[in-house]
Motif scaffolding. Structure first.
Motif, PDB file in Angstrom:
ATOM      1  N   VAL A 181      -7.296  -0.710  -2.857  1.00 35.99           N
ATOM      2  CA  VAL A 181      -6.617  -1.889  -3.382  1.00 35.99           C
ATOM      3  C   VAL A 181      -5.608  -1.504  -4.457  1.00 35.99           C
ATOM      4  O   VAL A 181      -4.512  -2.076  -4.526  1.00 35.99           O
ATOM      5  CB  VAL A 181      -7.644  -2.911  -3.910  1.00 35.99           C
ATOM      6  N   ARG A 182      -5.942  -0.530  -5.300  1.00 33.50           N
ATOM      7  CA  ARG A 182      -4.977  -0.081  -6.300  1.00 33.50           C
ATOM      8  C   ARG A 182      -3.755   0.546  -5.635  1.00 33.50           C
ATOM      9  O   ARG A 182      -2.627   0.370  -6.084  1.00 33.50           O
ATOM     10  CB  ARG A 182      -5.631   0.899  -7.271  1.00 33.50           C
ATOM     11  N   GLY A 183      -3.981   1.288  -4.539  1.00 35.53           N
ATOM     12  CA  GLY A 183      -2.859   1.860  -3.808  1.00 35.53           C
ATOM     13  C   GLY A 183      -1.945   0.782  -3.257  1.00 35.53           C
ATOM     14  O   GLY A 183      -0.718   0.923  -3.280  1.00 35.53           O
ATOM     15  N   TRP A 184      -2.522  -0.302  -2.749  1.00 36.08           N
ATOM     16  CA  TRP A 184      -1.734  -1.444  -2.297  1.00 36.08           C
ATOM     17  C   TRP A 184      -0.881  -1.983  -3.436  1.00 36.08           C
ATOM     18  O   TRP A 184       0.300  -2.306  -3.255  1.00 36.08           O
ATOM     19  CB  TRP A 184      -2.659  -2.535  -1.775  1.00 36.08           C
ATOM     20  N   ASP A 211       2.116   0.299  -3.914  1.00 38.82           N
ATOM     21  CA  ASP A 211       3.045   0.367  -2.791  1.00 38.82           C
ATOM     22  C   ASP A 211       2.386  -0.236  -1.559  1.00 38.82           C
ATOM     23  O   ASP A 211       1.607   0.425  -0.877  1.00 38.82           O
ATOM     24  CB  ASP A 211       3.460   1.817  -2.514  1.00 38.82           C
ATOM     25  N   SER A 212       2.717  -1.496  -1.274  1.00 35.06           N
ATOM     26  CA  SER A 212       2.095  -2.178  -0.142  1.00 35.06           C
ATOM     27  C   SER A 212       2.576  -1.627   1.196  1.00 35.06           C
ATOM     28  O   SER A 212       1.983  -1.940   2.239  1.00 35.06           O
ATOM     29  CB  SER A 212       2.374  -3.682  -0.209  1.00 35.06           C
ATOM     30  N   ASP A 213       3.640  -0.819   1.185  1.00 31.83           N
ATOM     31  CA  ASP A 213       4.126  -0.196   2.417  1.00 31.83           C
ATOM     32  C   ASP A 213       3.648   1.246   2.554  1.00 31.83           C
ATOM     33  O   ASP A 213       4.134   1.974   3.425  1.00 31.83           O
ATOM     34  CB  ASP A 213       5.658  -0.224   2.459  1.00 31.83           C
ATOM     35  N   GLY A 214       2.717   1.657   1.729  1.00 35.24           N
ATOM     36  CA  GLY A 214       2.174   3.010   1.800  1.00 35.24           C
ATOM     37  C   GLY A 214       0.967   3.085   2.717  1.00 35.24           C
ATOM     38  O   GLY A 214       0.632   2.137   3.445  1.00 35.24           O
ATOM     39  N   ARG A 215       0.286   4.220   2.661  1.00 36.65           N
ATOM     40  CA  ARG A 215      -0.858   4.455   3.528  1.00 36.65           C
ATOM     41  C   ARG A 215      -1.966   3.436   3.280  1.00 36.65           C
ATOM     42  O   ARG A 215      -2.568   2.919   4.235  1.00 36.65           O
ATOM     43  CB  ARG A 215      -1.394   5.874   3.309  1.00 36.65           C
ATOM     44  N   GLU A 216      -2.236   3.134   2.013  1.00 39.74           N
ATOM     45  CA  GLU A 216      -3.290   2.163   1.709  1.00 39.74           C
ATOM     46  C   GLU A 216      -2.928   0.786   2.254  1.00 39.74           C
ATOM     47  O   GLU A 216      -3.787   0.050   2.745  1.00 39.74           O
ATOM     48  CB  GLU A 216      -3.521   2.101   0.201  1.00 39.74           C
ATOM     49  N   GLY A 217      -1.643   0.424   2.163  1.00 40.07           N
ATOM     50  CA  GLY A 217      -1.200  -0.849   2.712  1.00 40.07           C
ATOM     51  C   GLY A 217      -1.406  -0.923   4.210  1.00 40.07           C
ATOM     52  O   GLY A 217      -1.792  -1.966   4.751  1.00 40.07           O
ATOM     53  N   ALA A 218      -1.147   0.192   4.909  1.00 38.53           N
ATOM     54  CA  ALA A 218      -1.356   0.211   6.360  1.00 38.53           C
ATOM     55  C   ALA A 218      -2.828   0.004   6.699  1.00 38.53           C
ATOM     56  O   ALA A 218      -3.165  -0.723   7.648  1.00 38.53           O
ATOM     57  CB  ALA A 218      -0.852   1.532   6.938  1.00 38.53           C
ATOM     58  N   LEU A 240      -5.084  -1.608   4.902  1.00 37.04           N
ATOM     59  CA  LEU A 240      -5.448  -2.996   4.622  1.00 37.04           C
ATOM     60  C   LEU A 240      -4.898  -3.953   5.677  1.00 37.04           C
ATOM     61  O   LEU A 240      -5.593  -4.881   6.111  1.00 37.04           O
ATOM     62  CB  LEU A 240      -4.938  -3.385   3.233  1.00 37.04           C
ATOM     63  N   LYS A 241      -3.670  -3.735   6.109  1.00 38.72           N
ATOM     64  CA  LYS A 241      -3.093  -4.621   7.125  1.00 38.72           C
ATOM     65  C   LYS A 241      -3.822  -4.474   8.458  1.00 38.72           C
ATOM     66  O   LYS A 241      -4.043  -5.456   9.171  1.00 38.72           O
ATOM     67  CB  LYS A 241      -1.606  -4.335   7.277  1.00 38.72           C
ATOM     68  N   ARG A 242      -4.229  -3.266   8.789  1.00 36.19           N
ATOM     69  CA  ARG A 242      -4.987  -3.072  10.024  1.00 36.19           C
ATOM     70  C   ARG A 242      -6.382  -3.679   9.899  1.00 36.19           C
ATOM     71  O   ARG A 242      -6.952  -4.153  10.884  1.00 36.19           O
ATOM     72  CB  ARG A 242      -5.054  -1.588  10.375  1.00 36.19           C
ATOM     73  N   TRP A 243      -6.948  -3.662   8.711  1.00 40.05           N
ATOM     74  CA  TRP A 243      -8.229  -4.336   8.491  1.00 40.05           C
ATOM     75  C   TRP A 243      -8.087  -5.834   8.721  1.00 40.05           C
ATOM     76  O   TRP A 243      -8.949  -6.457   9.365  1.00 40.05           O
ATOM     77  CB  TRP A 243      -8.722  -4.055   7.075  1.00 40.05           C
ATOM     78  N   VAL A 244      -7.014  -6.437   8.233  1.00 38.90           N
ATOM     79  CA  VAL A 244      -6.781  -7.860   8.466  1.00 38.90           C
ATOM     80  C   VAL A 244      -6.630  -8.136   9.960  1.00 38.90           C
ATOM     81  O   VAL A 244      -7.155  -9.127  10.482  1.00 38.90           O
ATOM     82  CB  VAL A 244      -5.546  -8.355   7.693  1.00 38.90           C
ATOM     83  N   GLU A 245      -5.933  -7.260  10.671  1.00 36.40           N
ATOM     84  CA  GLU A 245      -5.796  -7.422  12.111  1.00 36.40           C
ATOM     85  C   GLU A 245      -7.164  -7.446  12.793  1.00 36.40           C
ATOM     86  O   GLU A 245      -7.440  -8.293  13.643  1.00 36.40           O
ATOM     87  CB  GLU A 245      -4.941  -6.295  12.689  1.00 36.40           C
ATOM     88  N   SER A 246      -8.021  -6.518  12.404  1.00 36.89           N
ATOM     89  CA  SER A 246      -9.330  -6.395  13.021  1.00 36.89           C
ATOM     90  C   SER A 246     -10.240  -7.569  12.681  1.00 36.89           C
ATOM     91  O   SER A 246     -10.892  -8.134  13.556  1.00 36.89           O
ATOM     92  CB  SER A 246      -9.987  -5.084  12.571  1.00 36.89           C
ATOM     93  N   LEU A 259       6.262 -17.909   8.641  1.00 36.01           N
ATOM     94  CA  LEU A 259       5.183 -17.030   9.077  1.00 36.01           C
ATOM     95  C   LEU A 259       5.167 -15.832   8.143  1.00 36.01           C
ATOM     96  O   LEU A 259       6.079 -15.010   8.172  1.00 36.01           O
ATOM     97  CB  LEU A 259       5.403 -16.595  10.527  1.00 36.01           C
ATOM     98  N   LEU A 260       4.150 -15.743   7.304  1.00 37.30           N
ATOM     99  CA  LEU A 260       4.027 -14.645   6.355  1.00 37.30           C
ATOM    100  C   LEU A 260       3.399 -13.424   7.018  1.00 37.30           C
ATOM    101  O   LEU A 260       2.687 -13.535   8.031  1.00 37.30           O
ATOM    102  CB  LEU A 260       3.170 -15.055   5.155  1.00 37.30           C
ATOM    103  N   ASN A 261       3.652 -12.272   6.450  1.00 40.83           N
ATOM    104  CA  ASN A 261       2.980 -11.057   6.890  1.00 40.83           C
ATOM    105  C   ASN A 261       1.466 -11.266   6.803  1.00 40.83           C
ATOM    106  O   ASN A 261       0.988 -12.158   6.095  1.00 40.83           O
ATOM    107  CB  ASN A 261       3.417  -9.879   6.027  1.00 40.83           C
ATOM    108  N   ASN A 262       0.696 -10.431   7.488  1.00 39.14           N
ATOM    109  CA  ASN A 262      -0.741 -10.701   7.517  1.00 39.14           C
ATOM    110  C   ASN A 262      -1.442 -10.426   6.190  1.00 39.14           C
ATOM    111  O   ASN A 262      -2.579 -10.850   5.986  1.00 39.14           O
ATOM    112  CB  ASN A 262      -1.420  -9.968   8.675  1.00 39.14           C
ATOM    113  N   LEU A 263      -0.753  -9.745   5.263  1.00 39.95           N
ATOM    114  CA  LEU A 263      -1.289  -9.552   3.913  1.00 39.95           C
ATOM    115  C   LEU A 263      -0.107  -9.524   2.945  1.00 39.95           C
ATOM    116  O   LEU A 263       0.904  -8.869   3.223  1.00 39.95           O
ATOM    117  CB  LEU A 263      -2.102  -8.262   3.831  1.00 39.95           C
ATOM    118  N   ASN A 264      -0.258 -10.210   1.802  1.00 30.90           N
ATOM    119  CA  ASN A 264       0.866 -10.419   0.885  1.00 30.90           C
ATOM    120  C   ASN A 264       0.379 -10.455  -0.558  1.00 30.90           C
ATOM    121  O   ASN A 264      -0.748 -10.846  -0.833  1.00 30.90           O
ATOM    122  CB  ASN A 264       1.546 -11.765   1.171  1.00 30.90           C
ATOM    123  N   SER A 265       1.260 -10.077  -1.469  1.00 27.69           N
ATOM    124  CA  SER A 265       0.975 -10.188  -2.898  1.00 27.69           C
ATOM    125  C   SER A 265       1.707 -11.386  -3.494  1.00 27.69           C
ATOM    126  O   SER A 265       2.888 -11.609  -3.215  1.00 27.69           O
ATOM    127  CB  SER A 265       1.399  -8.916  -3.632  1.00 27.69           C
TER     128      SER A 265
END
Length: 284
Positions: A112-115, A118-125, A127-133, A222-228
């Protein structure tokens, strides 16, 4: 928190969440087509990831008996450490005597701190894939548009998400429990509320996928699947020439700054699950 007095209940909803923005199955109590819709924003209900509250029922019974939020946060972090063996990587499956990969140290807090940085970094990816799942809402953007599923940007997103999970310790399950704890705390602190008013600074409304213009300053997007977002309008001023204001169902708050000590970098930051929202745009 403020509840929304301006959500319009007298208008029929626009077309629901587009098929291209959702998966046919997920792991919670409502399908993506419902939880990602404008109707859900207007009339939210509790969201639960399958099996999490039952599996960790003992944790929530313990938390019920603690009146102090700070103590509950500490007990939750202790529980996470013990349940997921965060300080005992060998017990979690890491081979003793070998050089441990850096990813074995990855946990929900680092993610979460990585998000937050940088929400477009590895941690963001991840988290977004977790939301997808878990919720079935497909990511729309990650360091570029993801609408072209065979494109380079989408392939990089898949790679970063997989790389972020490799050699970690049940990282997605940690996120499941973090979300459940967040929902527990919100329900306990605000039992009569269903929404929180949040803000985000933007430079152009067309930075978002517009589904419909409701009236002069209101859009359905339509917002992205995860947002700040932030709770402080003045804070949102720092990030754009316009302010996007939205009434977010509490059920769609994944985590927020005050949930756990040092969890997020931004003051009053809220990380919000996406879908279709009616938003209001205003100038500074």
């Amino acid at each position: 928190m403020e509840t929304d007095r301006q959500i319009r209940h007298d208008e029929p909803p626009p077309p629901t969440l587009p098929p291209s923005a959702r998966q046919p199955i997920n792991r919670c109590n409502l399908p993506a087509v419902i939880l990602g819709s404008l109707s859900f924003q207007r009339h939210p209900v509790a969201l639960e990831i399958d099996g999490i509250r039952d599996l960790h029922a003992g944790l929530f019974r313990m938390l019920d008996g603690l009146p102090d939020a700070t103590e509950r946060a500490q007990r939750f972090m202790d529980y996470m450490t013990v349940w997921f063996l965060l300080e005992e990587p060998e017990e979690a499956g890491s081979m003793p005597g070998r050089k441990k990969p850096a990813r074995i140290k990855a946990n929900y807090r680092r993610l979460v701190r990585g998000w937050s940085f940088d929400s477009d970094g590895r941690e963001g990816a991840v988290l977004k894939r977790w939301v997808e799942s878990r919720f079935g809402l497909l990511a729309r953007h990650h360091a570029g548009s993801l609408l072209e599923r065979g494109g380079e940007c989408y392939q990089r997103y898949l790679y970063e998400g997989s790389r972020g999970l490799y050699a970690t310790n049940a990282l997605e399950s940690q996120l499941d429990l973090l979300y459940a704890y967040c929902q527990y705390e919100l329900a306990r602190a605000h039992p009569e509320q269903s929404h929180v008013r949040l803000y985000r600074g933007i430079n152009r409304i067309d930075e978002h996928e517009i589904l419909e213009r409701a009236e002069r300053s209101r859009y359905r997007v339509l917002l992205n699947n995860l947002n700040s977002f932030t709770r402080e309008r003045e804070r949102a001023d720092e990030f754009g020439d316009y302010i996007l204001e939205v009434e977010v169902p509490l059920a769609k708050v994944f985590c927020y700054n005050q949930l756990l000590p040092g969890l997020l970098r931004g003051e009053d930051e809220y990380v919000v699950i996406g879908g279709v929202y009616e938003v209001r745009i205003s100038t500074l």
